[in-house]
Design a protein around this motif. Structure first.
Motif, PDB file in Angstrom:
ATOM      1  N   MET A  21     -99.097   3.929 -43.052  1.00 33.56           N
ATOM      2  CA  MET A  21     -98.518   4.569 -41.888  1.00 33.56           C
ATOM      3  C   MET A  21     -98.229   3.561 -40.782  1.00 33.56           C
ATOM      4  N   GLU A  22     -99.072   2.536 -40.691  1.00 34.90           N
ATOM      5  CA  GLU A  22     -98.844   1.488 -39.699  1.00 34.90           C
ATOM      6  C   GLU A  22     -97.532   0.763 -39.972  1.00 34.90           C
ATOM      7  N   GLN A  23     -97.217   0.541 -41.243  1.00 35.32           N
ATOM      8  CA  GLN A  23     -95.949  -0.090 -41.602  1.00 35.32           C
ATOM      9  C   GLN A  23     -94.773   0.757 -41.124  1.00 35.32           C
ATOM     10  N   ALA A  24     -94.883   2.068 -41.302  1.00 35.83           N
ATOM     11  CA  ALA A  24     -93.823   2.968 -40.839  1.00 35.83           C
ATOM     12  C   ALA A  24     -93.731   2.948 -39.316  1.00 35.83           C
ATOM     13  N   TYR A  25     -94.869   2.910 -38.655  1.00 33.73           N
ATOM     14  CA  TYR A  25     -94.890   2.887 -37.190  1.00 33.73           C
ATOM     15  C   TYR A  25     -94.233   1.620 -36.641  1.00 33.73           C
ATOM     16  N   GLN A  26     -94.436   0.504 -37.321  1.00 33.53           N
ATOM     17  CA  GLN A  26     -93.919  -0.777 -36.842  1.00 33.53           C
ATOM     18  C   GLN A  26     -92.420  -0.942 -37.059  1.00 33.53           C
ATOM     19  N   GLN A  27     -91.806  -0.074 -37.843  1.00 29.79           N
ATOM     20  CA  GLN A  27     -90.366  -0.154 -38.068  1.00 29.79           C
ATOM     21  C   GLN A  27     -89.641   0.469 -36.883  1.00 29.79           C
ATOM     22  N   ALA A  28     -89.141  -0.407 -35.999  1.00 33.56           N
ATOM     23  CA  ALA A  28     -88.563   0.059 -34.737  1.00 33.56           C
ATOM     24  C   ALA A  28     -87.333   0.943 -34.934  1.00 33.56           C
ATOM     25  N   ASP A  29     -86.604   0.749 -36.044  1.00 29.64           N
ATOM     26  CA  ASP A  29     -85.379   1.506 -36.262  1.00 29.64           C
ATOM     27  C   ASP A  29     -85.626   2.865 -36.916  1.00 29.64           C
ATOM     28  N   GLN A  30     -86.872   3.170 -37.220  1.00 32.08           N
ATOM     29  CA  GLN A  30     -87.191   4.423 -37.902  1.00 32.08           C
ATOM     30  C   GLN A  30     -87.548   5.510 -36.898  1.00 32.08           C
ATOM     31  N   THR A  53     -93.230  12.302 -28.399  1.00 36.82           N
ATOM     32  CA  THR A  53     -93.082  11.158 -29.309  1.00 36.82           C
ATOM     33  C   THR A  53     -92.870   9.860 -28.542  1.00 36.82           C
ATOM     34  N   ALA A  54     -92.158   9.914 -27.426  1.00 36.44           N
ATOM     35  CA  ALA A  54     -91.949   8.706 -26.621  1.00 36.44           C
ATOM     36  C   ALA A  54     -93.267   8.200 -26.049  1.00 36.44           C
ATOM     37  N   VAL A  55     -94.080   9.114 -25.543  1.00 38.37           N
ATOM     38  CA  VAL A  55     -95.377   8.732 -24.984  1.00 38.37           C
ATOM     39  C   VAL A  55     -96.292   8.159 -26.070  1.00 38.37           C
ATOM     40  N   LEU A  56     -96.363   8.863 -27.201  1.00 40.58           N
ATOM     41  CA  LEU A  56     -97.247   8.404 -28.271  1.00 40.58           C
ATOM     42  C   LEU A  56     -96.793   7.064 -28.847  1.00 40.58           C
ATOM     43  N   ARG A  57     -95.515   6.835 -28.829  1.00 37.34           N
ATOM     44  CA  ARG A  57     -94.988   5.562 -29.334  1.00 37.34           C
ATOM     45  C   ARG A  57     -95.533   4.390 -28.520  1.00 37.34           C
ATOM     46  N   ASN A  58     -95.791   4.616 -27.246  1.00 34.19           N
ATOM     47  CA  ASN A  58     -96.196   3.516 -26.367  1.00 34.19           C
ATOM     48  C   ASN A  58     -97.703   3.330 -26.239  1.00 34.19           C
ATOM     49  N   ILE A  59     -98.485   4.333 -26.568  1.00 34.63           N
ATOM     50  CA  ILE A  59     -99.924   4.234 -26.349  1.00 34.63           C
ATOM     51  C   ILE A  59    -100.555   3.038 -27.072  1.00 34.63           C
ATOM     52  N   PRO A  60    -100.240   2.771 -28.346  1.00 36.22           N
ATOM     53  CA  PRO A  60    -100.814   1.564 -28.980  1.00 36.22           C
ATOM     54  C   PRO A  60    -100.432   0.285 -28.249  1.00 36.22           C
ATOM     55  N   TYR A  61     -99.221   0.252 -27.691  1.00 34.60           N
ATOM     56  CA  TYR A  61     -98.784  -0.921 -26.917  1.00 34.60           C
ATOM     57  C   TYR A  61     -99.683  -1.105 -25.688  1.00 34.60           C
ATOM     58  N   TYR A  91    -101.081   8.554 -19.513  1.00 36.51           N
ATOM     59  CA  TYR A  91    -100.301   9.274 -20.519  1.00 36.51           C
ATOM     60  C   TYR A  91    -101.187  10.000 -21.535  1.00 36.51           C
ATOM     61  N   GLU A  92    -102.377   9.482 -21.760  1.00 35.67           N
ATOM     62  CA  GLU A  92    -103.322  10.233 -22.589  1.00 35.67           C
ATOM     63  C   GLU A  92    -103.698  11.543 -21.906  1.00 35.67           C
ATOM     64  N   SER A  93    -103.884  11.504 -20.596  1.00 43.06           N
ATOM     65  CA  SER A  93    -104.213  12.721 -19.845  1.00 43.06           C
ATOM     66  C   SER A  93    -103.069  13.726 -19.928  1.00 43.06           C
ATOM     67  N   PHE A  94    -101.845  13.211 -19.878  1.00 44.09           N
ATOM     68  CA  PHE A  94    -100.688  14.099 -19.982  1.00 44.09           C
ATOM     69  C   PHE A  94    -100.665  14.804 -21.335  1.00 44.09           C
ATOM     70  N   ILE A  95    -100.902  14.041 -22.409  1.00 45.61           N
ATOM     71  CA  ILE A  95    -100.853  14.600 -23.763  1.00 45.61           C
ATOM     72  C   ILE A  95    -102.036  15.528 -24.029  1.00 45.61           C
ATOM     73  N   MET A  96    -103.225  15.106 -23.625  1.00 39.57           N
ATOM     74  CA  MET A  96    -104.443  15.827 -23.984  1.00 39.57           C
ATOM     75  C   MET A  96    -104.761  16.994 -23.050  1.00 39.57           C
ATOM     76  N   LYS A  97    -104.249  16.959 -21.835  1.00 38.40           N
ATOM     77  CA  LYS A  97    -104.659  17.971 -20.857  1.00 38.40           C
ATOM     78  C   LYS A  97    -103.471  18.697 -20.204  1.00 38.40           C
TER      79      LYS A  97
END
Length: 278
Positions: free
Chosen positions: A136-145, A187-195, A208-214
C-alpha cells in the motif's frame, strides 16, 4: 454350568466392548476424513479465528478492497505465505474469489499449504501485515495515482479507520455535491499527514488530524440528526464551508512548498558563495 455361562457372558462382554471401541474409532476416523475432504481448511481457519491480533481486522478489510485484486495479480500468486494468511482470514465468498483468480496448479499449491497448516502464530500475521502495508505504501508514493477515501481508510486503518468509516457512511446520506466535496477534502488532508509527520510539522498535523477525527464527523452527525425538511439548506451550507476550507488548505500547502523552495535557493546560494568566492 454357571462357570460356562460366566465364560460365555465374559466373552460376549469383551466382544461388545471391542465392537463398540472399533465402531467409535471408525466413526471418529470417518468424521475426520469427511471433514478433511469436505472442509480441508477448517483446522487453519479455526486457528485464525482463535488468534487475537490487532492486524487481523486490517487484513480482513484489505481482502474486501479493490487493492486486494491488484495485489493478488501482482504479488499474491508468488507469496504463498501471505496468501495463505489472507485466505484463512477472509470470508467464504472471498475465498472463492481467491481460488477463481488462481490457475489450477496454484490452487493446488495453496490448498496443500493451508491443509498442512496446523496453527497460525502471531508472527504469521505480522509478516503478512508488513507485506500488505509495504504494498500500500508503494501505491501511496505514486504521485500520479488517484486514491479514494476507501484507500486511505485502509491505509490509516489503526489510526483513523473507524472515524473514516463513519465519514464514508454518513456521506452516503447527503446530496451528491456535498458527498463529492467531502471526498476531495478528506483525501487531500490525508494525503499530507504523512508528510507533516516525517518533517515534524506537528502544528499542521494536529490541526488537520483534529479536523478529520473530530470536527468533520461532528458536523456530519448534526446534519444527519436534522429533520428532512431542514437538511437541504444545511447541506448546501456545509458544502460551501468545506469548499472554502479546501481553498485555504491548498493556499497553505502552496505557501509551505514555496517556503521550502525559497529555503533551498538560499542554501544553494550560500553554499556557492562559500566554495566559489570568486
Amino acid at each position: 454350568m454357571d462357570t460356562i455361562i460366566s465364560i460365555i457372558l465374559t466373552i460376549l462382554g469383551i466382544g461388545a466392548v471391542l465392537l463398540l471401541g472399533t465402531g467409535a474409532v471408525v466413526v471418529i476416523a470417518g468424521r475426520r476424513l469427511y471433514v478433511s475432504w469436505k472442509q480441508p481448511y477448517k483446522r487453519a481457519v479455526d486457528s485464525m479465528e482463535k488468534l487475537s491480533h490487532k492486524s487481523i481486522p486490517f487484513l480482513q478489510d484489505f481482502t474486501h478492497h479493490a487493492s486486494f485484486r491488484r495485489w493478488l495479480r501482482e504479488e499474491g500468486r508468488s507469496d504463498i505465505e501471505a496468501l495463505s494468511v489472507l485466505f484463512c482470514a477472509t470470508d467464504h465468498s472471498t475465498k472463492g474469489v481467491i481460488l477463481d483468480a488462481l490457475p489450477r496448479h496454484e490452487q493446488k499449491r495453496l490448498h496443500i499449504k493451508i491443509k498442512q497448516k496446523k496453527n497460525f502464530a502471531k508472527e504469521d500475521i505480522d509478516f503478512t501485515a508488513v507485506k500488505i502495508r509495504e504494498y500500500m505504501e508503494q501505491a501511496y508514493q505514486q504521485a500520479d495515482q488517484t486514491l479514494d477515501m476507501s484507500f486511505y481508510t485502509l491505509y490509516f486503518h489503526e489510526e483513523y479507520g473507524e472515524t473514516l468509516k463513519y465519514i464514508q457512511n454518513a456521506s452516503r446520506t447527503v446530496h451528491a455535491e456535498l458527498r463529492e466535496t467531502i471526498q476531495v477534502v478528506v483525501t487531500a488532508v490525508l494525503r499530507n499527514i504523512p508528510y507533516y509527520r516525517t518533517r515534524r510539522l506537528y502544528e499542521q498535523q494536529h490541526k488537520y488530524e483534529s479536523f478529520i477525527m473530530k470536527d468533520l464527523p461532528e458536523m456530519l452527525e448534526i446534519i444527519t440528526q436534522l429533520p428532512p425538511s431542514q437538511r437541504p439548506p444545511k447541506e448546501e451550507e456545509l458544502t460551501s464551508y468545506l469548499q472554502k476550507f479546501y481553498d485555504e488548505f491548498l493556499t497553505e500547502e502552496s505557501m509551505m512548498y514555496k517556503n521550502l523552495d525559497s529555503a533551498l535557493q538560499v542554501k544553494m546560494q550560500a553554499t556557492k558563495e562559500k566554495f566559489f568566492k570568486n
